[in-house]
Every structure is written in structure tokens, then in C-alpha cells.
Enzyme design. Structure first.
Site, PDB file in Angstrom:
ATOM      1  N   ASN A  14       0.827  -1.074   0.056  1.00  0.00           N
ATOM      2  CA  ASN A  14      -0.005  -0.099   0.085  1.00  0.00           C
ATOM      3  C   ASN A  14       1.005   1.200  -0.053  1.00  0.00           C
ATOM      4  O   ASN A  14       1.408   1.467   1.211  1.00  0.00           O
ATOM      5  CB  ASN A  14      -0.831  -0.021   1.273  1.00  0.00           C
ATOM      6  CG  ASN A  14      -1.862   1.203   1.397  1.00  0.00           C
ATOM      7  OD1 ASN A  14      -1.691   2.041   0.594  1.00  0.00           O
ATOM      8  ND2 ASN A  14      -2.251   1.278   2.742  1.00  0.00           N
ATOM      9  N   TRP A  15       0.947   1.981  -1.152  1.00  0.00           N
ATOM     10  CA  TRP A  15       1.882   2.864  -1.305  1.00  0.00           C
ATOM     11  C   TRP A  15       1.333   4.268  -0.704  1.00  0.00           C
ATOM     12  O   TRP A  15       2.212   5.252  -0.542  1.00  0.00           O
ATOM     13  CB  TRP A  15       2.218   3.193  -2.771  1.00  0.00           C
ATOM     14  CG  TRP A  15       3.499   2.296  -3.262  1.00  0.00           C
ATOM     15  CD1 TRP A  15       3.577   1.017  -2.755  1.00  0.00           C
ATOM     16  CD2 TRP A  15       4.296   2.288  -4.327  1.00  0.00           C
ATOM     17  NE1 TRP A  15       4.742   0.475  -3.448  1.00  0.00           N
ATOM     18  CE2 TRP A  15       4.983   1.282  -4.453  1.00  0.00           C
ATOM     19  CE3 TRP A  15       4.314   3.343  -5.294  1.00  0.00           C
ATOM     20  CZ2 TRP A  15       6.003   1.315  -5.251  1.00  0.00           C
ATOM     21  CZ3 TRP A  15       5.292   3.039  -6.302  1.00  0.00           C
ATOM     22  CH2 TRP A  15       6.216   2.223  -6.422  1.00  0.00           C
ATOM     23  N   LYS A  16       0.161   4.241  -0.684  1.00  0.00           N
ATOM     24  CA  LYS A  16      -0.644   5.411   0.082  1.00  0.00           C
ATOM     25  C   LYS A  16      -0.175   6.724  -0.804  1.00  0.00           C
ATOM     26  O   LYS A  16      -0.068   6.391  -2.053  1.00  0.00           O
ATOM     27  CB  LYS A  16      -0.030   5.875   1.395  1.00  0.00           C
ATOM     28  CG  LYS A  16      -0.030   4.578   2.345  1.00  0.00           C
ATOM     29  CD  LYS A  16      -0.071   4.831   3.874  1.00  0.00           C
ATOM     30  CE  LYS A  16      -0.109   3.394   4.604  1.00  0.00           C
ATOM     31  NZ  LYS A  16      -0.383   3.471   6.127  1.00  0.00           N
ATOM     32  N   HIS A  27     -10.053   1.288   4.302  1.00  0.00           N
ATOM     33  CA  HIS A  27      -8.653   1.469   5.237  1.00  0.00           C
ATOM     34  C   HIS A  27      -8.868   2.465   6.285  1.00  0.00           C
ATOM     35  O   HIS A  27      -9.517   3.420   6.023  1.00  0.00           O
ATOM     36  CB  HIS A  27      -7.629   2.064   4.274  1.00  0.00           C
ATOM     37  CG  HIS A  27      -6.181   2.035   4.723  1.00  0.00           C
ATOM     38  ND1 HIS A  27      -5.852   3.103   5.709  1.00  0.00           N
ATOM     39  CD2 HIS A  27      -5.181   1.210   4.734  1.00  0.00           C
ATOM     40  CE1 HIS A  27      -4.416   2.494   6.037  1.00  0.00           C
ATOM     41  NE2 HIS A  27      -3.931   1.531   5.688  1.00  0.00           N
ATOM     42  N   GLU A  37      -6.364  -5.214  10.074  1.00  0.00           N
ATOM     43  CA  GLU A  37      -5.186  -3.839  10.385  1.00  0.00           C
ATOM     44  C   GLU A  37      -5.862  -3.250  11.578  1.00  0.00           C
ATOM     45  O   GLU A  37      -6.440  -2.234  11.592  1.00  0.00           O
ATOM     46  CB  GLU A  37      -5.167  -2.941   9.197  1.00  0.00           C
ATOM     47  CG  GLU A  37      -4.668  -3.374   7.790  1.00  0.00           C
ATOM     48  CD  GLU A  37      -4.319  -2.394   7.061  1.00  0.00           C
ATOM     49  OE1 GLU A  37      -2.750  -2.559   6.607  1.00  0.00           O
ATOM     50  OE2 GLU A  37      -4.697  -1.370   6.978  1.00  0.00           O
ATOM     51  N   GLY A  97       1.554   1.929  10.785  1.00  0.00           N
ATOM     52  CA  GLY A  97       2.699   3.054  10.957  1.00  0.00           C
ATOM     53  C   GLY A  97       3.342   3.220  12.163  1.00  0.00           C
ATOM     54  O   GLY A  97       4.091   4.090  12.327  1.00  0.00           O
ATOM     55  N   SER A 150       2.608  -2.194  10.426  1.00  0.00           N
ATOM     56  CA  SER A 150       4.086  -2.315  10.758  1.00  0.00           C
ATOM     57  C   SER A 150       4.695  -3.655  10.428  1.00  0.00           C
ATOM     58  O   SER A 150       5.523  -3.985  11.044  1.00  0.00           O
ATOM     59  CB  SER A 150       4.318  -1.990  12.289  1.00  0.00           C
ATOM     60  OG  SER A 150       3.882  -0.825  12.589  1.00  0.00           O
ATOM     61  N   GLY A 208       2.671  -1.307   4.359  1.00  0.00           N
ATOM     62  CA  GLY A 208       2.777   0.159   3.986  1.00  0.00           C
ATOM     63  C   GLY A 208       4.118   0.800   3.693  1.00  0.00           C
ATOM     64  O   GLY A 208       4.651   0.386   2.580  1.00  0.00           O
ATOM     65  N   GLY A 209       4.643   1.185   4.762  1.00  0.00           N
ATOM     66  CA  GLY A 209       5.968   1.838   4.867  1.00  0.00           C
ATOM     67  C   GLY A 209       6.990   0.846   4.101  1.00  0.00           C
ATOM     68  O   GLY A 209       7.758   1.473   3.173  1.00  0.00           O
TER      69      GLY A 209
HETATM   70  P1  PGA Z   1       2.418   0.216   7.564  1.00  0.00           P
HETATM   71  O1  PGA Z   1       1.029   0.393   6.877  1.00  0.00           O
HETATM   72  O2  PGA Z   1       2.935  -1.064   6.913  1.00  0.00           O
HETATM   73  O3  PGA Z   1       3.395   1.391   7.246  1.00  0.00           O
HETATM   74  O4  PGA Z   1       1.931   0.146   9.163  1.00  0.00           O
HETATM   75  C1  PGA Z   1      -0.023  -0.628   6.784  1.00  0.00           C
HETATM   76  C2  PGA Z   1      -1.240  -0.016   5.863  1.00  0.00           C
HETATM   77  O5  PGA Z   1      -1.595   1.334   6.177  1.00  0.00           O
HETATM   78  O6  PGA Z   1      -1.933  -0.829   5.209  1.00  0.00           O
END
Ligand code: PGA
Length: 253
Positions: free
Chosen positions: A11-13, A101, A170, A176, A214, A235-236
Site C-alpha cells: 500500500n503505497w498511500k 482503510h 489492520e 505506521g 507495521s 505500507g511503509g
Molecule cells: P504500515 O501500513 O505497514 O506502514 O504500518 C499498513 C497499511 O496502512 O496498510
């Protein structure tokens, strides 16, 4: 309850531009060299809308699919300034879409709106990654199960095509933050989601349930011990090719 196929979904946001295609290419290269059974994995990169078309056209990889991160619930075209429909995303090359999300819930998405979005995404032939998860307050008040059940009940309809829905658990407090659930608790929640969904909607088989929050190349070994988890929403770590591939590599260690 364990599925053979494992999903690794990035998930590149709100990150990335045209130059970020080199990240996609690098992921492809590194993954091609990995000594894991490639048939067992599905890799999806959910990128910003501005990049879907160009990435989907350029990436000639049988391993990597491109996805979107949200859509408007209205099915096709309409007077919705600044919005985009599931159909439009499908037409430019998206095959998957993240819906519900917590960052979008935070911006106002309700369970009912998410339900409509899922409906229009399924109609557009997109595979849906439907996110659920409790806030820290709900966790502290022992409301994890009840809040997840409510999200599922209010956003899923028994007439949906469950073959095209993946559920991503999630925990909001984990996204994050570098904090992850205890293995025992995580195992319980994943099983709960599988059992409840199957029962509530009379599904023929257990749905795919992913974990997100995370996830990184270090803690993935903790998650891989929980075989009920059918994959990860990342995500990250999904924008650094080596980290993303190391997650897959270390998952199989
Ligand atoms: P994260 O994000 O891996 O940076 O915690 C996950 C997400 O928002 O889907």
C-alpha cells in the site's frame, strides 16, 4: 482454514511519481531471483491513481499486479468532483482495490459507504482488499471482536462474490507505529474473522484474511508462525524493494 496462496500487497498511500516505476521493476527483478515457489504467492502493488495506468502498461511481469487504494461508491460516471469510480480504475489497469482503510475511515468513510464501494468495485471486476480493525481505545476496552464484527456485518452483503474479497485485519494502533499485536491475540482475531464471516454469510469456504500494520523484514518471522494468516498488507516497507522482497524471503525461512 489455512490457504496455500499467500498475498504480499503493498500500500503505497500518497507516495510516488513516474520515477517510482524503478521500484516496481526492482521488486520484479529481486522476486524473480527468489528461491520460493512463485505459484504460491500473489504480489500486488496498490499505487496512487496517477500511476496505475502507466505502471500497469509498463510492467510486463506475470508476478506483479497493480491495484488502487480507494474509489467513490457511485458505479460509473457522475457529478462527483475530484472522485474516481471503480470502473474507471479498472479501465486503466487496476486489478485490485483497497477499501475501508482506517485512514479513509478517519476521513469519514462509514461502514455503509464502504459497503457501496465494495459493491461497485466487485461489479467493475476488481478484487477487493477490505480492511477492518479496532482502534487502541476499543482494544483497551476489550471491544476488538465486537468492533470488527460490526465492520464486517455492516459492509458485507451475503450476495457479494466472496471469491473476489480478501479481508485485511489492520489494528488501527498498529499502522505506521512499529507496534504489532501479540501472536496469541492475532491468531485469535484472524480465526474469528474467518469463522464469523463464513457463518454470517454462509460462505462455502473460509475467506482469505491478511494482516497489516507495521509488517517489516524483521518481524515477518513472528507472523509466519501463524499459518492462518493468508498474506500481508504492507505500507511503509513496500516502497523499498529490498525490504519488500526480504519480507517474502524471510517469510519462508
Ligand atoms: P504500515 O501500513 O505497514 O506502514 O504500518 C499498513 C497499511 O496502512 O496498510
Amino acid at each position: 482454514m489455512t490457504n496455500k496462496i499467500k498475498y504480499f500487497i503493498g500500500n503505497w498511500k500518497m507516495f510516488g511519481d513516474f520515477r517510482s516505476f524503478k521500484i516496481v521493476l526492482k521488486i520484479h527483478q529481486l522476486y524473480s531471483r527468489l528461491l520460493v515457489s512463485k505459484n504460491n504467492n500473489k504480489i500486488v502493488l496498490c499505487v496512487p491513481n496517477t500511476l496505475i495506468s502507466i505502471f500497469a502498461n509498463k510492467i510486463k511481469s506475470k508476478f506483479i499486479k497493480i491495484g488502487a487504494q480507494d474509489c467513490h461508491y457511485h458505479e460509473k460516471f457522475g457529478p462527483y468532483t475530484g472522485k474516481i469510480s471503480a470502473n474507471m480504475l479498472k479501465n486503466v489497469g487496476a486489478e485490485y482495490i483497497i477499501l475501508g482503510h482506517s485512514e479513509n475511515r478517519h476521513d469519514g468513510d462509514t461502514n455503509l459507504q464502504i459497503k457501496k464501494k465494495i459493491e461497485s468495485a466487485l461489479k467493475a471486476n476488481l478484487k477487493v482488499i477490505f480492511c477492518v480493525g479496532e482502534t487502541y481505545k476499543q482494544k483497551k476496552n476489550k471491544k476488538t471482536f465486537i468492533s470488527i464484527k460490526k465492520q464486517i456485518l455492516e459492509s458485507i452483503d451475503k450476495k457479494f462474490n466472496f471469491n473476489n474479497i480478501l479481508i485485511a485485519y489492520e489494528p488501527v494502533w498498529s499502522i505506521g507505529s512499529g507496534r504489532i499485536p501479540k501472536s496469541l491475540e492475532l491468531n485469535q482475531v484472524i480465526k474469528f474473522i474467518k469463522k464469523e464471516s463464513k457463518k454470517l454469510f454462509k460462505m462455502k469456504k473460509y475467506p482469505f484474511v491478511l494482516y497489516g500494520g507495521s509488517v517489516n523484514d524483521k518481524n515477518i518471522s513472528i507472523f509466519s508462525a501463524i499459518t492462518e494468516i493468508d498474506g500481508f498488507l504492507i505500507g511503509g516497507a513496500s516502497q523499498t524493494p529490498k525490504k519488500f522482497i526480504d519480507i517474502i524471503k524471510n517469510y519462508y525461512k
